[in-house]
Write an enzyme that holds these catalytic residues in place. Structure first.
Site, PDB file in Angstrom:
ATOM      1  N   GLU A 152     -78.154 -89.839  90.343  1.00 24.86           N
ATOM      2  CA  GLU A 152     -77.132 -89.817  89.284  1.00 24.86           C
ATOM      3  C   GLU A 152     -76.963 -91.214  88.686  1.00 24.86           C
ATOM      4  O   GLU A 152     -76.741 -91.358  87.482  1.00 24.86           O
ATOM      5  CB  GLU A 152     -75.796 -89.323  89.848  1.00 24.86           C
TER       6      GLU A 152
ATOM      7  N   LYS B   1     -69.578 -88.414  92.098  1.00 22.27           N
ATOM      8  CA  LYS B   1     -68.274 -87.800  92.345  1.00 22.27           C
ATOM      9  C   LYS B   1     -68.491 -86.583  93.232  1.00 22.27           C
ATOM     10  O   LYS B   1     -69.255 -85.684  92.878  1.00 22.27           O
ATOM     11  CB  LYS B   1     -67.630 -87.409  91.023  1.00 22.27           C
TER      12      LYS B   1
ATOM     13  N   ARG C 271     -54.303 -82.016  91.892  1.00 23.96           N
ATOM     14  CA  ARG C 271     -54.109 -80.702  91.256  1.00 23.96           C
ATOM     15  C   ARG C 271     -52.657 -80.520  90.878  1.00 23.96           C
ATOM     16  O   ARG C 271     -52.327 -80.021  89.809  1.00 23.96           O
ATOM     17  CB  ARG C 271     -54.545 -79.579  92.200  1.00 23.96           C
TER      18      ARG C 271
ATOM     19  N   LYS D  47     -66.603 -91.930  93.852  1.00 20.49           N
ATOM     20  CA  LYS D  47     -65.300 -91.289  94.038  1.00 20.49           C
ATOM     21  C   LYS D  47     -65.424 -90.079  94.925  1.00 20.49           C
ATOM     22  O   LYS D  47     -66.339 -89.293  94.707  1.00 20.49           O
ATOM     23  CB  LYS D  47     -64.809 -90.880  92.651  1.00 20.49           C
TER      24      LYS D  47
ATOM     25  N   TYR E  50     -53.576 -95.883  93.051  1.00 17.47           N
ATOM     26  CA  TYR E  50     -52.186 -95.612  92.671  1.00 17.47           C
ATOM     27  C   TYR E  50     -51.256 -96.710  93.175  1.00 17.47           C
ATOM     28  O   TYR E  50     -50.109 -96.770  92.782  1.00 17.47           O
ATOM     29  CB  TYR E  50     -51.772 -94.231  93.209  1.00 17.47           C
TER      30      TYR E  50
ATOM     31  N   ARG F 177     -65.180 -76.865  92.978  1.00 20.66           N
ATOM     32  CA  ARG F 177     -66.053 -77.483  91.975  1.00 20.66           C
ATOM     33  C   ARG F 177     -67.450 -77.760  92.532  1.00 20.66           C
ATOM     34  O   ARG F 177     -68.133 -78.664  92.071  1.00 20.66           O
ATOM     35  CB  ARG F 177     -65.436 -78.798  91.507  1.00 20.66           C
TER      36      ARG F 177
HETATM   37  C1  PBG Z   1     -61.127 -84.667  86.710  1.00 19.92           C
HETATM   38  C2  PBG Z   1     -60.591 -85.625  87.697  1.00 19.92           C
HETATM   39  C3  PBG Z   1     -60.117 -85.354  88.979  1.00 19.92           C
HETATM   40  C4  PBG Z   1     -59.664 -86.578  89.492  1.00 19.92           C
HETATM   41  C5  PBG Z   1     -59.869 -87.533  88.518  1.00 19.92           C
HETATM   42  N1  PBG Z   1     -60.460 -86.944  87.418  1.00 19.92           N
HETATM   43  C6  PBG Z   1     -59.977 -84.071  89.699  1.00 19.92           C
HETATM   44  C7  PBG Z   1     -61.164 -83.336  90.180  1.00 19.92           C
HETATM   45  O1  PBG Z   1     -62.294 -83.649  89.861  1.00 19.92           O
HETATM   46  O2  PBG Z   1     -60.958 -82.346  90.909  1.00 19.92           O
HETATM   47  C8  PBG Z   1     -59.078 -86.767  90.851  1.00 19.92           C
HETATM   48  C9  PBG Z   1     -58.248 -88.001  91.002  1.00 19.92           C
HETATM   49  C10 PBG Z   1     -57.452 -88.024  92.258  1.00 19.92           C
HETATM   50  O3  PBG Z   1     -57.553 -87.123  93.114  1.00 19.92           O
HETATM   51  O4  PBG Z   1     -56.676 -88.985  92.413  1.00 19.92           O
HETATM   52  N2  PBG Z   1     -60.369 -84.656  85.515  1.00 19.92           N
END
Ligand code: PBG
Length: 327
Positions: free
Chosen positions: A236, A199, A209, A251, A316, A220
């Site tokens: 990972e 990720k 957000r 992701k 989505y 992050r």
């Molecule tokens: C963390 C999480 C995020 C997303 C899914 N799980 C946000 C992040 O890590 O900043 C992002 C999903 C998206 O942008 O569609 N709970």
């Protein structure tokens, strides 16, 4: 008559819809699509997410309806995100058995649990008032091991609510091992773990957000991966597999198709990809301006993510894509 040119003709296999259909290497099927859904505590009607046109924060009631719709469309699963009314430093609502996500899990499992795999986001950012995916140390940094304790509690609470698969998404070291161990000790051996393995610290999470009402300031980058790096994704992967991941995920999807391919080439477990909020927003915005053909763009992105090696895709557009596939 001119000279005979001995032309090799790959175009023969592109001439008609029938031949193109015959030789297509990648096919999409609704069963491999997973729909992310947001459920928010304390609202009486769905709240639109402005940066994700067409997507809403659901009430418990409309969430159930969306779940039924997803089952009818033949999807493979749902990924649930909870938005609590109250956030605090440690994300208490994430471990409240009566918290919004836990209630939603119970609702959805009762409604469509036989037809769909019900998954839940296992992370603290929806629940913390600082918006980070973990708890903070004195110096303001995200405390890895203190966060693991919270993740273990979350896993058990979500599994107690009946979830089939948890999705630890916080990129803490050791999170898969800790979650697996907590689930097993609580008697939830059959609850699977979908590891967010690679990720990246991505700008494409922007609209998310707003979707979860996150108050994050800063970024992050101290726990999510650097977009410049590919090797650490494989590291990972090795760790998550050793720690017991049942599925692994890459992701975002589209900017990381090379990572997806590398992971898929070596993974002994299914590989999912998450087409994230910003990827959705980009296509929707361009389509709204008449700059691209929306439906073709959706199907092209999904096909490319599958071609790059994803076995499952979180998107989505899952319901809409499933309907398009069925014609
Ligand atoms: C963390 C999480 C995020 C997303 C899914 N799980 C946000 C992040 O890590 O900043 C992002 C999903 C998206 O942008 O569609 N709970």
């Amino acid at each position: 008559m001119g000279v005979q040119i001995p032309v090799v003709r790959p175009r023969r296999l592109r001439t008609t819809p029938a031949v193109r259909r015959l030789v297509a290497e990648t096919r999409l099927h609704p069963a491999e699509l997973i729909l992310p859904l947001f459920v928010r505590e304390g609202i009486t009607s769905p709240v639109p997410i402005s940066s994700m046109p067409g997507i809403v924060q659901h009430t418990r009631d409309t969430l159930r309806k969306a779940a039924v719709e997803a089952a009818e469309a033949g999807l493979g699963g749902l990924m649930l995100f909870g938005i609590p009314a109250v956030q605090d430093a440690v994300g208490s609502e994430g471990t409240n058995p009566e918290g919004i996500l836990q209630q939603a899990i119970r609702d959805v499992v009762a409604e469509v649990g036989d037809q769909l795999v019900i998954m839940s986001d296992l992370c603290l950012d929806e629940y913390t008032d600082h918006g980070h995916c973990g708890v903070l140390a004195e110096d303001g940094s995200v405390d890895n091991d203190a966060t693991l304790v919270r993740y273990a509690e979350m896993a058990v609470v979500q599994a107690d609510a009946g979830v089939h698969m948890v999705g630890p998404s916080g990129m803490m070291d050791g999170q898969i091992a800790v979650v697996r161990e907590a689930l097993d000790q609580a008697g939830h051996q059959d609850v699977a773990v979908l590891a967010y393995t690679a990720k990246y610290a991505s700008a494409f999470f922007g609209p998310f957000r707003e979707a979860v009402g996150s108050s994050l300031r800063g970024d992050r980058r101290s726990y999510q991966q650097d977009p410049a790096n590919a090797r650490e994704a494989l590291r990972e992967l090795e760790l998550d597999l050793a720690e017991g991941a049942d599925l692994v995920m890459v992701k975002p999807a589209m900017a990381y198709l090379d990572i997806l391919r590398q992971v898929a080439d070596v993974s002994p477990v299914p590989v999912a990809a998450y087409q994230v909020s910003g990827e959705y927003a980009m296509v929707e915005a361009a389509a709204a301006n008449g700059w691209i053909d929306r439906e073709r763009a959706i199907m092209e992105t999904l096909t490319s993510i599958r071609r790059a090696g994803a076995d499952q895709v979180l998107t989505y557009w899952a319901v809409e894509a499933a309907r398009m596939l069925r014609g």
